[in-house]
Design a protein around this motif. Structure first.
Motif, PDB file in Angstrom:
ATOM      1  N   LEU A   1       0.024   5.097  -1.256  1.00 24.50           N
ATOM      2  CA  LEU A   1       0.058   6.218  -0.312  1.00 24.50           C
ATOM      3  C   LEU A   1       0.868   7.372  -0.897  1.00 24.50           C
ATOM      4  O   LEU A   1       0.463   8.541  -0.813  1.00 24.50           O
ATOM      5  CB  LEU A   1       0.665   5.762   1.015  1.00 24.50           C
ATOM      6  CG  LEU A   1       0.935   6.860   2.051  1.00 24.50           C
ATOM      7  CD1 LEU A   1      -0.367   7.483   2.538  1.00 24.50           C
ATOM      8  CD2 LEU A   1       1.726   6.305   3.233  1.00 24.50           C
TER       9      LEU A   1
ATOM     10  N   LEU B   1       4.062   0.301  11.171  1.00 25.06           N
ATOM     11  CA  LEU B   1       3.534  -0.246   9.917  1.00 25.06           C
ATOM     12  C   LEU B   1       4.636  -0.490   8.899  1.00 25.06           C
ATOM     13  O   LEU B   1       4.549  -1.402   8.080  1.00 25.06           O
ATOM     14  CB  LEU B   1       2.499   0.712   9.327  1.00 25.06           C
ATOM     15  CG  LEU B   1       1.235   0.959  10.165  1.00 25.06           C
ATOM     16  CD1 LEU B   1       0.354   1.980   9.471  1.00 25.06           C
ATOM     17  CD2 LEU B   1       0.471  -0.328  10.399  1.00 25.06           C
TER      18      LEU B   1
ATOM     19  N   THR C   1      -7.095   1.099   0.040  1.00 23.91           N
ATOM     20  CA  THR C   1      -6.099   1.756  -0.830  1.00 23.91           C
ATOM     21  C   THR C   1      -6.671   2.205  -2.178  1.00 23.91           C
ATOM     22  O   THR C   1      -5.974   2.188  -3.188  1.00 23.91           O
ATOM     23  CB  THR C   1      -4.894   0.831  -1.083  1.00 23.91           C
ATOM     24  OG1 THR C   1      -5.332  -0.340  -1.786  1.00 23.91           O
ATOM     25  CG2 THR C   1      -4.226   0.423   0.208  1.00 23.91           C
TER      26      THR C   1
ATOM     27  N   THR D   1      -5.104   1.615   4.621  1.00 24.34           N
ATOM     28  CA  THR D   1      -4.113   0.661   4.104  1.00 24.34           C
ATOM     29  C   THR D   1      -4.757  -0.631   3.627  1.00 24.34           C
ATOM     30  O   THR D   1      -4.100  -1.445   2.971  1.00 24.34           O
ATOM     31  CB  THR D   1      -3.079   0.333   5.186  1.00 24.34           C
ATOM     32  OG1 THR D   1      -3.734  -0.300   6.293  1.00 24.34           O
ATOM     33  CG2 THR D   1      -2.374   1.591   5.675  1.00 24.34           C
TER      34      THR D   1
ATOM     35  N   TRP E   1       0.805  -1.220   0.000  1.00 30.40           N
ATOM     36  CA  TRP E   1       0.000   0.000   0.000  1.00 30.40           C
ATOM     37  C   TRP E   1       0.844   1.279   0.000  1.00 30.40           C
ATOM     38  O   TRP E   1       0.333   2.380  -0.249  1.00 30.40           O
ATOM     39  CB  TRP E   1      -0.948   0.030   1.198  1.00 30.40           C
ATOM     40  CG  TRP E   1      -0.318  -0.249   2.530  1.00 30.40           C
ATOM     41  CD1 TRP E   1      -0.299  -1.434   3.196  1.00 30.40           C
ATOM     42  CD2 TRP E   1       0.411   0.683   3.359  1.00 30.40           C
ATOM     43  NE1 TRP E   1       0.390  -1.305   4.388  1.00 30.40           N
ATOM     44  CE2 TRP E   1       0.825  -0.024   4.515  1.00 30.40           C
ATOM     45  CE3 TRP E   1       0.731   2.029   3.247  1.00 30.40           C
ATOM     46  CZ2 TRP E   1       1.555   0.587   5.543  1.00 30.40           C
ATOM     47  CZ3 TRP E   1       1.461   2.639   4.265  1.00 30.40           C
ATOM     48  CH2 TRP E   1       1.852   1.915   5.397  1.00 30.40           C
ATOM     49  N   MET E   2       2.143   1.167   0.274  1.00 27.69           N
ATOM     50  CA  MET E   2       2.980   2.368   0.366  1.00 27.69           C
ATOM     51  C   MET E   2       3.054   3.105  -0.966  1.00 27.69           C
ATOM     52  O   MET E   2       3.042   4.340  -1.012  1.00 27.69           O
ATOM     53  CB  MET E   2       4.383   1.995   0.845  1.00 27.69           C
ATOM     54  CG  MET E   2       5.284   3.208   1.002  1.00 27.69           C
ATOM     55  SD  MET E   2       6.934   2.778   1.594  1.00 27.69           S
ATOM     56  CE  MET E   2       7.768   4.346   1.332  1.00 27.69           C
TER      57      MET E   2
END
Length: 255
Positions: A83, A156, A117, A114, A79-80
């Protein structure tokens, strides 16, 4: 008697000689024996090589699996990427009346789930209940750039080597690189991302943002987003207390 005994000896010799193989037969027998011995030797050698190859292959496969596990551990969560790419502090398309001013530091879509997303969220999206039990990250803005509180995000993903900054008496880390202005600021310590090269405050850090750290991963195998096992410390080496990850839970409690 001596004569008869001599005759018997001769008979025995003749009998033995008669049952012996001719010279050419002896050669064939010897060759067959040698060929069989060579065949058996070759079989044992092939077997030994096969076993050695199996052990070598097994060792190599074990090494490959270990490398794959190590690579998976150091990689950032899936999910980064979303983000970093998400657009925050704009009017919510679902709750335009409750999402606040689009240019506000706290209004608009300043939340990120998260689990889902899909896009950035507003407080109305979270209050609707569709994200109950999900981990919600609240994004802040300082100096015109998006950041998140260090306390919470560090459980996380690994924030080690990312320079934290102080915002409203709380430590934050920036999501992505920031423009350094027309004039390059002097400094002994620089962000390792050559496209950024921003001056850092302390030598203990190598990146000015999470995005810069992620970008440098492919060229430096030491970089890791793995969360340290010792959860009493953040990945920046600072102690942390109870980490409030679920913004929606905190909101309902009135904290």
């Amino acid at each position: 008697m001596g004569k008869h005994g001599h005759m018997h000896s001769q008979a025995r010799v003749v009998m033995l000689t008669d049952f012996s193989l001719p010279n050419d037969s002896k050669s064939r027998a010897t060759m067959m024996h040698d060929n069989l011995a060579c065949a058996l030797l070759d079989w044992f050698i092939d077997l030994a090589c096969s076993l050695q190859k199996d052990r070598s292959t097994s060792t190599q496969m074990g090494s490959v699996r270990a490398m794959a596990r190590a690579e998976a551990l150091r990689a950032p969560p899936a999910w980064m990427e979303l983000l970093l790419a998400a657009i925050f502090f704009q009017e919510c398309p679902v709750h335009p009346d409750t999402s606040g001013a689009t240019r506000s530091r706290s209004g608009g879509c300043n939340l990120f789930c998260t689990t889902c997303t899909e896009r950035s969220l507003c407080s109305g999206c979270v209050a609707a209940g569709e994200h109950d039990g999900h981990t919600i990250i609240q994004v802040r803005k300082t100096s015109g750039y998006n950041c998140v509180k260090l306390k919470g995000i560090d459980s996380l993903l690994g924030t080690g080597e990312v320079q934290p900054y102080l915002h409203n008496d709380e430590q934050v880390v920036f999501l992505d690189k920031r423009l350094d202005g027309k004039k390059r600021k002097a400094g002994e310590y620089r962000c390792m991302d050559t496209d950024c090269d921003r001056a850092l405050i302390q030598k203990d850090y190598r990146f000015c943002s999470l995005g810069c750290k992620k970008k440098c991963m492919k060229d430096d195998l030491r970089i890791s987003f793995a969360v340290p096992k010792d959860d009493t410390k953040s990945s920046n080496g600072m102690k942390s207390g109870e980490e409030a990850l679920s913004w929606s839970t905190k909101r309902r409690r009135g904290s």
